[in-house]
Enzyme design. Structure first.
Site: not given
Ligand code: DON
Length: 563
Positions: A94, A375
């Site tokens: 992340r 995404t």
């Protein structure tokens, strides 16, 4: 061309099957992604002696070329791996907030200004995808990373025909891309005036960056030329990211979250994802209901699952954040806690959830770093028993829209996944509090949920999705349809989707849900929003004969194939 010919030969000889064709002839593994060229790259990795991890890396790098509005090395990813020896590993790539980030950096005159958290220099977090791919390759892969980088560089160099979704995203993001000259040169001037499906996009700078990584290694990105160029650009464009932020970026190998559901083991991604925690929490909430008797997509089924989603998303808003900065209670995963919450679910009407629950030992039993020492989702598996679920993202379409000149690498806008101000919704309408407030070097909360389901220690499903908070609902629904209704991956992905995230109080349903069911749900008090379609999930699982099989979301243009 020779690759295309070998692909066709394999297809004709039955040694390769695509989408739900299913076959005992598979000799290596399966790959499912949102883009056929990326699926093909995964297969090529398997064909040249790689395992499911190499295939996943090949998919990620190629998606960064052919689906670059969704994910790429300028963004982040979560990767859940089950290795042939039985180990389960979760790799947290992340993005992190830059060291100079502050809690109120997106406030202007006391109010959140969404534009700056979504487009341009301040929206960018330090990317973690490349660190994750390099780590996975070194530790668990079999092929040299440079081979996979070179294969993806060739696609970037040669160019590819954009698909319908790519063309649509170019249209919807055109004005924002136009504000950044380098991005405009690639994604606007690099294509015909009114881009449409089939137009060819070449990305010479991106190819060059992939090759620089292949030659110089990962340090080129985090400690070398790329980090330096980004730092310099940021300085003259009002950003706060520095080369030092890149140098100090750390991918984190975390302990997966684990749960059980009707005798199956669920293994998923821990905080800073909210995905794994809430997929497991919702499954716990639903375990006491006989969903099979209710019937898939019946009013009772949609109602009960929605009620569980509301309770979980209320908890998400209060408790979830980066566990290295905020105390995230482990009690959220407990069956007793779910049992307590489930008592609030009534069958005859929608409940009003006013606030989060209070999981057991919320202040003391927390996830922490000490306990572990727009995404895309793709799944791969091989016959040796390596299974991968990976969700990667730049956040919204084309991320921050920023490409630093000469690099070809789109940078993410994941700073928008923080809660810029308590209770103020982000791009996805999600609210959060202190646990997800901005802090230097902290990771923004995510919904990405790369998940594996196991039976007696053996994987039976790898699944995940794209679509902001609906990722959690989509992943959950595929699991329910697999385990409660015995559906194949293809059927489970095709099933009607719905989503409730507590705030706003709206139940989003796909329009294919029957009129009678919609009426019944309204009667029970659900404020309905009917959508054309919801999300994009991919899965690899087992068919009725126990053979590997994959599927891409039928809503998109992706593909799944086995070799
Ligand atoms: O990490 C998250 O939860 C989001 N940034 C994911 C973004 C996403 O799925 C965009 N796709 N439509």
């Amino acid at each position: 061309m020779s690759r295309l010919i070998s692909f066709i030969v394999l297809l004709l000889t039955g040694r390769l099957t695509t989408d739900g064709a299913g076959s005992g002839l598979i000799s290596k593994g399966w790959v499912a992604t949102v883009q056929p060229i990326a699926t093909q790259a995964g297969l090529e990795a398997l064909k040249s002696g790689g395992n499911a991890v190499d295939a996943a890396i090949a998919c990620a790098l190629t998606l960064g070329v052919v689906d670059g509005h969704n994910s790429g090395i300028g963004g982040g990813c979560f990767m859940t791996l089950r290795l042939a020896d039985g180990r389960v590993v979760t790799l947290d790539g992340r993005e992190t907030a830059p060291a100079r980030a502050t809690k109120d950096m997106f406030l202007r005159d006391g109010k959140v200004e969404a534009r700056i958290s979504q487009d341009g220099a301040l929206a960018v977090g330090i990317p973690g995808e490349m660190a994750t791919l390099a780590y996975a390759s070194r530790r668990f892969g079999r092929l040299p990373l440079r081979q996979l980088l070179e294969a993806a560089a060739q696609v970037a160099d040669r160019g590819f025909a954009i698909d319908r979704q790519y063309a649509n995203r170019l249209h919807s993001t055109r004005d924002q891309l136009a504000s950044f000259p380098e991005s405009a040169a690639i994604f606007i001037q690099g294509l015909p005036h009114n881009p449409k499906e089939g137009d060819r996009l070449r990305q010479a700078d991106l190819a060059h960056s992939y090759r620089a990584l292949a030659t110089n290694g990962i340090d080129w990105f985090y400690k070398g030329t790329f980090a330096h160029d980004v730092g310099t650009w940021m300085k003259s464009h009002g950003g706060s990211v520095t080369a030092a932020d890149f140098a100090s970026y750390e991918m984190v190998s975390r302990e997966p979250v684990r749960g059980t559901y009707r005798g199956y083991e669920i293994v998923s991604f821990p905080p800073p994802s909210s995905g794994g925690v809430h997929v497991i929490q919702i499954l716990n909430l639903l375990e006491g209901f006989n969903l099979r008797a209710m019937g898939d997509s019946s009013a009772d089924f949609v109602h009960v699952v929605t009620e569980a989603m509301k309770l979980a998303f209320a908890d998400r808003a209060k408790w979830l954040g980066d566990p290295d900065f905020a105390p995230v209670p482990r009690g959220l995963l407990r069956k007793e806690y779910a049992g307590e919450l489930a008592q609030r679910i009534r069958l005859d009407r929608a409940s009003v959830v006013t606030e989060a629950g209070h999981p057991p030992q919320a202040e003391t039993d927390v996830f922490s770093r000490e306990q572990k020492r727009h995404t895309t989702h793709f799944s791969t598996a091989d016959l040796e028993g390596n299974w991968v679920a990976c969700t990667a993202s730049l956040n919204t379409s084309f991320g921050s829209k920023v490409v630093v000149p000469g690099t070809g690498i789109l940078l993410n806008n994941h700073m928008d996944d923080f809660s810029a101000q308590a209770g103020v919704p982000n791009y996805f309408g999600l609210v959060g509090g202190e646990a997800n407030a901005i802090e230097a070097r902290k990771r923004p909360l995510s919904s990405m949920s790369p998940t594996l389901v196991l039976k007696n220690g053996r994987p039976i499903l790898s699944v995940g999705a794209a679509g902001g908070p609906t990722i959690i609902s989509q992943t959950l629904l595929v699991i329910l349809r697999t385990l409660d209704f015995g559906q194949s991956p293809r059927e489970a992905l095709a099933g009607i989707r719905f989503h409730h995230q507590w705030k706003p109080n709206e139940l989003h349903v796909e329009k294919t849900l029957g009129k009678g069911v919609i009426k019944e749900l309204q009667k029970r008090g659900h404020p309905l929003v009917v959508e054309d379609s919801l999300g994009a999930a991919q899965a690899v699982g087992l068919d009725a004969q126990g053979q590997l099989i994959g599927a891409a979301d039928p809503r998109g243009q992706g593909s799944a194939a086995g070799l």
